[in-house]
Design an enzyme around this catalytic site. Sequence first.
Site, mmCIF file in Angstrom:
data_model
loop_
_atom_site.group_PDB
_atom_site.id
_atom_site.type_symbol
_atom_site.label_atom_id
_atom_site.label_comp_id
_atom_site.label_asym_id
_atom_site.label_seq_id
_atom_site.Cartn_x
_atom_site.Cartn_y
_atom_site.Cartn_z
ATOM 1 N N CYS A 10 53.690 4.612 46.555
ATOM 2 C CA CYS A 10 54.684 4.509 47.629
ATOM 3 C C CYS A 10 54.751 3.050 48.070
ATOM 4 O O CYS A 10 54.426 2.159 47.279
ATOM 5 C CB CYS A 10 54.376 5.480 48.774
ATOM 6 S SG CYS A 10 52.802 5.203 49.610
ATOM 7 N N ARG A 16 52.123 8.297 52.358
ATOM 8 C CA ARG A 16 52.551 9.335 51.403
ATOM 9 C C ARG A 16 51.698 9.422 50.144
ATOM 10 O O ARG A 16 51.226 10.505 49.782
ATOM 11 C CB ARG A 16 54.024 9.096 51.013
ATOM 12 C CG ARG A 16 54.993 9.332 52.154
ATOM 13 C CD ARG A 16 56.361 8.788 51.847
ATOM 14 N NE ARG A 16 56.346 7.321 51.742
ATOM 15 C CZ ARG A 16 57.347 6.571 51.349
ATOM 16 N NH1 ARG A 16 58.474 7.149 50.997
ATOM 17 N NH2 ARG A 16 57.250 5.258 51.305
ATOM 18 N N ASP A 119 59.876 8.477 54.297
ATOM 19 C CA ASP A 119 58.820 7.551 54.697
ATOM 20 C C ASP A 119 58.440 7.850 56.149
ATOM 21 O O ASP A 119 59.239 7.618 57.057
ATOM 22 C CB ASP A 119 59.346 6.113 54.564
ATOM 23 C CG ASP A 119 58.279 5.085 54.881
ATOM 24 O OD1 ASP A 119 57.229 5.470 55.430
ATOM 25 O OD2 ASP A 119 58.508 3.903 54.580
HETATM 26 P P1 4NP Z 1 53.872 4.711 52.919
HETATM 27 O O1 4NP Z 1 54.406 4.323 54.373
HETATM 28 O O2 4NP Z 1 54.709 3.920 51.939
HETATM 29 O O3 4NP Z 1 54.112 6.169 52.825
HETATM 30 O O4 4NP Z 1 52.417 4.326 52.894
HETATM 31 C C1 4NP Z 1 54.541 3.008 54.813
HETATM 32 C C2 4NP Z 1 53.439 2.311 55.264
HETATM 33 C C3 4NP Z 1 53.575 1.023 55.721
HETATM 34 C C4 4NP Z 1 54.830 0.428 55.761
HETATM 35 C C5 4NP Z 1 55.935 1.110 55.295
HETATM 36 C C6 4NP Z 1 55.788 2.405 54.819
HETATM 37 N N1 4NP Z 1 54.973 -0.899 56.283
HETATM 38 O O5 4NP Z 1 56.133 -1.362 56.404
HETATM 39 O O6 4NP Z 1 53.980 -1.544 56.618
#
Ligand code: 4NP
Length: 148
Positions: A10, A16, A119
């Site tokens: 991800c 996720r 997300d």
């Molecule tokens: P993930 O969620 O891709 O599901 O781990 C996110 C975690 C951090 C960020 C964006 C999405 N971020 O912008 O830091």
Amino acid sequence: MKIKSILFVCLGNICRSPLAEGIAKKYVEEKGLKIEIDSAGTGSWHIGNSPCENSIIVAEQNGIDIMEQTSRQVEKEDFEKFDLVVGLDSSNVQNLKNLGCKDPLKLGDFGFNGEDVPDPYFFEDFEGFDKVFNMIDICVKNLINERV
Ligand code: 4NP
């Protein structure tokens, strides 16, 4: 090809894909399969961090411990090493292609008509995490049943 390893990817590797890793590890163990499972993020912001609190909680509520996981960034070597590389949404899949991954899969193609796993990083509350967990749970199990 006999599938021996799967990498879930991800953006941050804190919300996720840690859930996908935890669900897949438990499922292959239950099925008695020997498959290496890992997860990574395309971004670098959270390298070394634990999964986000709500992902830890929703996993725990479903009997899965993801607390020991730490975030890492995807590397080009991963594309040689892993038999399947699976993005959680279409931007993850596009990022993987841009990084040189030839044939990334999209998790939502395994039970949710190609939908993106939302997300949840900016979700206001915990509620959305249940939906995210259920979507990942269904698709990860379908993926393993179809491809392994
Ligand atoms: P993930 O969620 O891709 O599901 O781990 C996110 C975690 C951090 C960020 C964006 C999405 N971020 O912008 O830091």
